[in-house]
Enzyme design. Structure first.
Site, PDB file in Angstrom:
ATOM      1  N   ASP A  31       0.865  -1.195   0.000  1.00 51.81           N
ATOM      2  CA  ASP A  31       0.000   0.000   0.000  1.00 51.81           C
ATOM      3  C   ASP A  31       0.895   1.237   0.000  1.00 51.81           C
ATOM      4  N   ASN A  32       0.410   2.308  -0.607  1.00 54.83           N
ATOM      5  CA  ASN A  32       1.168   3.568  -0.572  1.00 54.83           C
ATOM      6  C   ASN A  32       0.447   4.633   0.266  1.00 54.83           C
ATOM      7  N   ASP A  74       4.016   2.367  -4.375  1.00 56.05           N
ATOM      8  CA  ASP A  74       2.949   2.659  -5.336  1.00 56.05           C
ATOM      9  C   ASP A  74       2.943   1.593  -6.431  1.00 56.05           C
ATOM     10  N   ASN A 118      -4.199   5.993 -12.253  1.00 54.48           N
ATOM     11  CA  ASN A 118      -3.856   5.188 -11.076  1.00 54.48           C
ATOM     12  C   ASN A 118      -4.345   3.744 -11.251  1.00 54.48           C
ATOM     13  N   THR A 144     -16.068  -4.522 -10.447  1.00 55.68           N
ATOM     14  CA  THR A 144     -17.263  -4.002  -9.802  1.00 55.68           C
ATOM     15  C   THR A 144     -18.503  -4.347 -10.618  1.00 55.68           C
ATOM     16  N   SER A 179     -19.635   5.931 -14.277  1.00 50.40           N
ATOM     17  CA  SER A 179     -18.721   6.986 -13.814  1.00 50.40           C
ATOM     18  C   SER A 179     -17.341   6.714 -14.411  1.00 50.40           C
ATOM     19  N   TYR A 181     -14.736   6.347 -12.735  1.00 43.61           N
ATOM     20  CA  TYR A 181     -14.178   5.267 -11.902  1.00 43.61           C
ATOM     21  C   TYR A 181     -14.629   3.908 -12.426  1.00 43.61           C
ATOM     22  N   HIS A 182     -15.960   3.738 -12.598  1.00 48.40           N
ATOM     23  CA  HIS A 182     -16.453   2.435 -13.055  1.00 48.40           C
ATOM     24  C   HIS A 182     -15.846   2.094 -14.422  1.00 48.40           C
ATOM     25  N   LYS A 185     -12.511   0.371 -14.301  1.00 49.55           N
ATOM     26  CA  LYS A 185     -12.601  -1.073 -14.045  1.00 49.55           C
ATOM     27  C   LYS A 185     -12.859  -1.835 -15.336  1.00 49.55           C
ATOM     28  N   ASN A 240     -23.798   2.345   4.589  1.00 51.60           N
ATOM     29  CA  ASN A 240     -23.037   2.934   5.701  1.00 51.60           C
ATOM     30  C   ASN A 240     -23.530   4.356   5.972  1.00 51.60           C
ATOM     31  N   GLU A 328     -28.046   8.505 -13.625  1.00 49.94           N
ATOM     32  CA  GLU A 328     -28.301   7.062 -13.493  1.00 49.94           C
ATOM     33  C   GLU A 328     -29.804   6.832 -13.541  1.00 49.94           C
TER      34      GLU A 328
HETATM   35  P1  NAD Z   1     -10.101   1.714  -0.081  1.00 52.29           P
HETATM   36  O1  NAD Z   1      -9.933   3.068  -0.666  1.00 52.29           O
HETATM   37  O2  NAD Z   1     -10.569   1.602   1.322  1.00 52.29           O
HETATM   38  O3  NAD Z   1      -8.720   0.898  -0.204  1.00 52.29           O
HETATM   39  C1  NAD Z   1      -7.889   0.949  -1.334  1.00 52.29           C
HETATM   40  C2  NAD Z   1      -6.457   0.879  -0.837  1.00 52.29           C
HETATM   41  O4  NAD Z   1      -5.573   0.860  -1.983  1.00 52.29           O
HETATM   42  C3  NAD Z   1      -6.056   2.088   0.004  1.00 52.29           C
HETATM   43  O5  NAD Z   1      -5.435   1.671   1.199  1.00 52.29           O
HETATM   44  C4  NAD Z   1      -5.097   2.870  -0.885  1.00 52.29           C
HETATM   45  O6  NAD Z   1      -4.107   3.562  -0.158  1.00 52.29           O
HETATM   46  C5  NAD Z   1      -4.522   1.766  -1.761  1.00 52.29           C
HETATM   47  N1  NAD Z   1      -4.051   2.262  -3.074  1.00 52.29           N
HETATM   48  C6  NAD Z   1      -4.754   2.953  -3.994  1.00 52.29           C
HETATM   49  N2  NAD Z   1      -3.988   3.242  -5.055  1.00 52.29           N
HETATM   50  C7  NAD Z   1      -2.765   2.700  -4.803  1.00 52.29           C
HETATM   51  C8  NAD Z   1      -1.538   2.655  -5.517  1.00 52.29           C
HETATM   52  N3  NAD Z   1      -1.417   3.258  -6.709  1.00 52.29           N
HETATM   53  N4  NAD Z   1      -0.495   1.993  -4.979  1.00 52.29           N
HETATM   54  C9  NAD Z   1      -0.603   1.379  -3.763  1.00 52.29           C
HETATM   55  N5  NAD Z   1      -1.752   1.411  -3.026  1.00 52.29           N
HETATM   56  C10 NAD Z   1      -2.813   2.062  -3.543  1.00 52.29           C
HETATM   57  O7  NAD Z   1     -11.073   0.895  -1.068  1.00 52.29           O
HETATM   58  P2  NAD Z   1     -11.914  -0.434  -0.762  1.00 52.29           P
HETATM   59  O8  NAD Z   1     -13.289  -0.038  -0.442  1.00 52.29           O
HETATM   60  O9  NAD Z   1     -11.167  -1.305   0.142  1.00 52.29           O
HETATM   61  O10 NAD Z   1     -11.930  -1.077  -2.218  1.00 52.29           O
HETATM   62  C11 NAD Z   1     -10.915  -1.990  -2.592  1.00 52.29           C
HETATM   63  C12 NAD Z   1     -11.171  -2.483  -4.009  1.00 52.29           C
HETATM   64  O11 NAD Z   1     -12.442  -3.136  -4.064  1.00 52.29           O
HETATM   65  C13 NAD Z   1     -11.204  -1.382  -5.051  1.00 52.29           C
HETATM   66  O12 NAD Z   1     -10.556  -1.824  -6.211  1.00 52.29           O
HETATM   67  C14 NAD Z   1     -12.677  -1.185  -5.310  1.00 52.29           C
HETATM   68  O13 NAD Z   1     -12.887  -0.737  -6.617  1.00 52.29           O
HETATM   69  C15 NAD Z   1     -13.240  -2.565  -5.095  1.00 52.29           C
HETATM   70  N6  NAD Z   1     -14.646  -2.531  -4.664  1.00 52.29           N
HETATM   71  C16 NAD Z   1     -14.999  -1.933  -3.484  1.00 52.29           C
HETATM   72  C17 NAD Z   1     -16.342  -1.898  -3.105  1.00 52.29           C
HETATM   73  C18 NAD Z   1     -16.809  -1.248  -1.841  1.00 52.29           C
HETATM   74  O14 NAD Z   1     -18.035  -1.169  -1.622  1.00 52.29           O
HETATM   75  N7  NAD Z   1     -15.921  -0.772  -0.972  1.00 52.29           N
HETATM   76  C19 NAD Z   1     -17.297  -2.506  -3.929  1.00 52.29           C
HETATM   77  C20 NAD Z   1     -16.903  -3.098  -5.130  1.00 52.29           C
HETATM   78  C21 NAD Z   1     -15.561  -3.107  -5.487  1.00 52.29           C
HETATM   79  N1  USQ Z   2     -27.045   6.801  -3.169  1.00 48.26           N
HETATM   80  C1  USQ Z   2     -28.126   7.454  -2.589  1.00 48.26           C
HETATM   81  N2  USQ Z   2     -27.880   8.227  -1.502  1.00 48.26           N
HETATM   82  C2  USQ Z   2     -26.648   8.385  -0.950  1.00 48.26           C
HETATM   83  C3  USQ Z   2     -25.558   7.706  -1.534  1.00 48.26           C
HETATM   84  C4  USQ Z   2     -25.790   6.931  -2.648  1.00 48.26           C
HETATM   85  O1  USQ Z   2     -29.260   7.335  -3.054  1.00 48.26           O
HETATM   86  O2  USQ Z   2     -26.520   9.100   0.037  1.00 48.26           O
HETATM   87  C5  USQ Z   2     -27.276   5.922  -4.336  1.00 48.26           C
HETATM   88  C6  USQ Z   2     -26.400   6.251  -5.531  1.00 48.26           C
HETATM   89  O3  USQ Z   2     -27.008   7.237  -6.337  1.00 48.26           O
HETATM   90  C7  USQ Z   2     -26.296   4.894  -6.219  1.00 48.26           C
HETATM   91  C8  USQ Z   2     -26.384   3.901  -5.073  1.00 48.26           C
HETATM   92  O4  USQ Z   2     -26.888   4.617  -3.950  1.00 48.26           O
HETATM   93  O5  USQ Z   2     -27.418   4.684  -7.040  1.00 48.26           O
HETATM   94  C9  USQ Z   2     -25.044   3.288  -4.704  1.00 48.26           C
HETATM   95  O6  USQ Z   2     -24.131   4.331  -4.423  1.00 48.26           O
HETATM   96  P1  USQ Z   2     -22.800   4.058  -3.546  1.00 48.26           P
HETATM   97  O7  USQ Z   2     -22.115   5.373  -3.354  1.00 48.26           O
HETATM   98  O8  USQ Z   2     -23.143   3.262  -2.353  1.00 48.26           O
HETATM   99  O9  USQ Z   2     -21.999   3.063  -4.492  1.00 48.26           O
HETATM  100  P2  USQ Z   2     -21.200   3.279  -5.844  1.00 48.26           P
HETATM  101  O10 USQ Z   2     -20.984   4.692  -6.187  1.00 48.26           O
HETATM  102  O11 USQ Z   2     -21.865   2.426  -6.865  1.00 48.26           O
HETATM  103  O12 USQ Z   2     -19.773   2.690  -5.483  1.00 48.26           O
HETATM  104  C10 USQ Z   2     -19.559   1.706  -4.478  1.00 48.26           C
HETATM  105  C11 USQ Z   2     -18.070   1.653  -4.177  1.00 48.26           C
HETATM  106  C12 USQ Z   2     -17.330   1.233  -5.450  1.00 48.26           C
HETATM  107  C13 USQ Z   2     -17.893  -0.068  -5.963  1.00 48.26           C
HETATM  108  C14 USQ Z   2     -19.402   0.004  -6.159  1.00 48.26           C
HETATM  109  C15 USQ Z   2     -20.014  -1.344  -6.439  1.00 48.26           C
HETATM  110  O13 USQ Z   2     -17.618   2.936  -3.740  1.00 48.26           O
HETATM  111  O14 USQ Z   2     -15.946   1.079  -5.147  1.00 48.26           O
HETATM  112  O15 USQ Z   2     -17.286  -0.381  -7.190  1.00 48.26           O
HETATM  113  O16 USQ Z   2     -20.016   0.446  -4.921  1.00 48.26           O
HETATM  114  S1  USQ Z   2     -21.303  -1.231  -7.625  1.00 48.26           S
HETATM  115  O17 USQ Z   2     -22.281  -0.244  -7.176  1.00 48.26           O
HETATM  116  O18 USQ Z   2     -21.882  -2.551  -7.733  1.00 48.26           O
HETATM  117  O19 USQ Z   2     -20.701  -0.806  -8.860  1.00 48.26           O
END
Ligand code: NAD
Ligand code: USQ
Length: 404
Positions: A31-32, A74, A118, A144, A179, A181-182, A185, A240, A328
């Site tokens: 991790d960085n 990193d 990134n 995702t 997005s 971000y998505h 992926k 959450n 959306e």
């Molecule tokens: P997070 O932000 O809590 O953790 C990501 C970690 O990766 C952090 O500690 C960050 O410092 C590290 N990182 C990021 N870029 C880096 C780099 N270039 N080099 C080294 N370290 C780096 O995120 P999370 O919620 O734990 O999500 C982890 C993975 O799971 C992500 O790829 C995310 O897309 C995927 N994911 C998360 C969710 C969710 O609901 N949290 C849902 C679906 C998919």
């Molecule tokens: N939403 C609300 N109210 C809020 C926050 C969110 O209605 O206060 C709605 C959003 O518009 C969206 C849904 O809830 O329709 C989910 O939003 P989210 O912020 O919980 O999730 P998302 O942006 O989709 O991203 C999260 C994680 C991401 C992961 C993704 C899985 O941050 O890393 O990839 O969930 S998924 O949704 O299956 O793509």
């Protein structure tokens, strides 16, 4: 097994590293600390008191007698990443180390560019490092469910059989992400499929739904081990956020009609799914895709569940529909397949069993730390330039400059 956890200081990565270590695997975290810097950049903090990683690792060693190795650096730095692969020689690498917030990627051009550089460069570096140094290592990569978007047909696990003009083929399922971000992926998925095809690497793309909860058996052993619980508008995921809002009597922020339906899973199932993928590796040349979630809910259904759970705890909870800052579908068909991990042995934790214990109780316990100013959405998909937010953290700026 020897398992590398990239992104092991983050939410999913920390829970996974401890779980795998407890199971007797030999674990190394990479991790960085970029995520901690993004929190500073946005002026937000996780609800729970997350300690420095070195302190967490010392405590884990003390309570479990097990050691987790640490490589700070990193994944976009190829020499660093190759050094880790060469010295640790992992049999599996779990790649969580990406920028994972959709709103962060939609702040402005810099944040969109940074997110894609990134994420895509990190994954590309990993593919090259494995090819060069550890070609038999199984890559378990977090994708995702949002890669698929919300098509008006059933969502398959990665691939779909298509008949067209009398011919038939199995093709990657169409991607319609919501997005930048998505989209990163989706780009990763394509790069992985291509690398597996040309170099015979083995990979599993875990298309994970929205994760909730903070407690796992290992994290619960000591408060120093506590995991993140993000609730701000950028990194906080919807369930959450609703629990934290309920804890302080803030109306639940349902965007639009609340018909947005997504797959969800408990953090305890995330760690188990990842282990199942590691224990049952893909074959050389195979890039398989598992949809990693256990139940699907609409946003409004979640709000109703939180309201009912709040009532049981004596909390008065209102639901507020507000204009959605995202682009959306607010009402749509959604039926995503998710049987492959169940077939491997996953026994899901259901939200109905964990809403109070794993979520509401934690939100209430740390209620004094809640900053209500972080609830209302400010990042708007339709208006990407927000001058207040155009400063990147120093580490993000360096990657942005390198990749622009
Ligand atoms: P997070 O932000 O809590 O953790 C990501 C970690 O990766 C952090 O500690 C960050 O410092 C590290 N990182 C990021 N870029 C880096 C780099 N270039 N080099 C080294 N370290 C780096 O995120 P999370 O919620 O734990 O999500 C982890 C993975 O799971 C992500 O790829 C995310 O897309 C995927 N994911 C998360 C969710 C969710 O609901 N949290 C849902 C679906 C998919
Ligand atoms: N939403 C609300 N109210 C809020 C926050 C969110 O209605 O206060 C709605 C959003 O518009 C969206 C849904 O809830 O329709 C989910 O939003 P989210 O912020 O919980 O999730 P998302 O942006 O989709 O991203 C999260 C994680 C991401 C992961 C993704 C899985 O941050 O890393 O990839 O969930 S998924 O949704 O299956 O793509």
């Amino acid at each position: 097994m020897k398992i590398g956890v990239l992104g092991g200081d983050g939410y999913c990565g920390w829970a996974t590293a401890l779980y795998l270590s407890a199971k007797g695997h030999s674990v190394a975290i990479v991790d960085n600390f970029a995520r901690r810097q993004w929190d500073h950049e946005l002026g937000v903090q996780t609800l729970t008191p997350v300690r420095p990683l070195a302190e967490r690792l010392r405590k884990w060693n003390e309570v479990s007698g097990k050691n987790i190795e640490l490589f700070v650096g990193d994944v976009c730095d190829y020499d660093f990443l190759a050094g880790f692969v060469k010295s640790f020689e992992p049999e599996s690498v779990i790649h969580f180390a990406e920028q994972r917030a959709a709103p962060y990627s939609m702040i402005d051009r810099k944040h969109a560019v940074f997110t894609q550089v990134n994420n895509v460069v990190g994954t590309l570096n990993l593919l090259f490092a494995l090819r060069e140094l550890q070609p038999d290592c199984h890559l378990v990569k977090l994708g995702t469910m949002g890669e698929y978007g919300t098509p008006n047909i059933d969502i398959e696990e990665g691939y779909i059989t298509v008949e067209h003009n009398g011919r038939k083929d199995v093709l990657p399922f169409p991607k319609q992400p919501g997005s930048f971000y998505h989209l990163s992926k989706v780009h990763d998925s394509h790069n992985m499929m291509f690398a597996c095809k040309i170099w015979k690497l083995r990979a599993t793309d875990l298309n994970q739904g929205v994760v909730y909860g903070t407690m796992t058996d290992e994290v619960a052993l000591d408060e120093v081990l506590i995991n993140r619980f993000d609730y701000d508008e950028v990194f906080g995921t919807v369930l959450n956020r609703f629990c934290v809002q309920a804890a302080v009597g803030h109306p639940l922020t349902v965007y639009g009609k609340g018909g947005q339906t997504r797959g969800f899973l408990d953090i305890r199932d995330t760690v188990r799914c990842v282990e199942l993928a590691c224990l049952n590796p893909a074959a050389p040349g195979e890039c398989r895709v598992y949809n990693q979630f256990t139940e699907q809910f609409s946003v409004l259904e979640l709000a109703e569940l939180v309201k009912a759970a709040g009532k049981k705890m004596g909390l008065h909870v209102d639901i507020e529909h507000m204009p959605t800052p995202r682009v959306e579908a607010e009402q749509h068909y959604y039926n995503a397949k998710h049987s492959k991990l169940i077939d491997l042995g996953l026994q899901p934790h259901l939200l109905s069993d964990s809403l109070l214990d794993s979520l509401m109780n934690v939100a209430v316990k740390y209620r004094d730390q809640i900053d209500s100013s972080l609830f209302l959405p400010q990042v708007d998909w339709r208006k990407p330039t927000n001058e207040r937010r155009t400063t990147l953290s120093a580490a993000a700026e360096a990657i942005f400059v390198a990749g622009r």
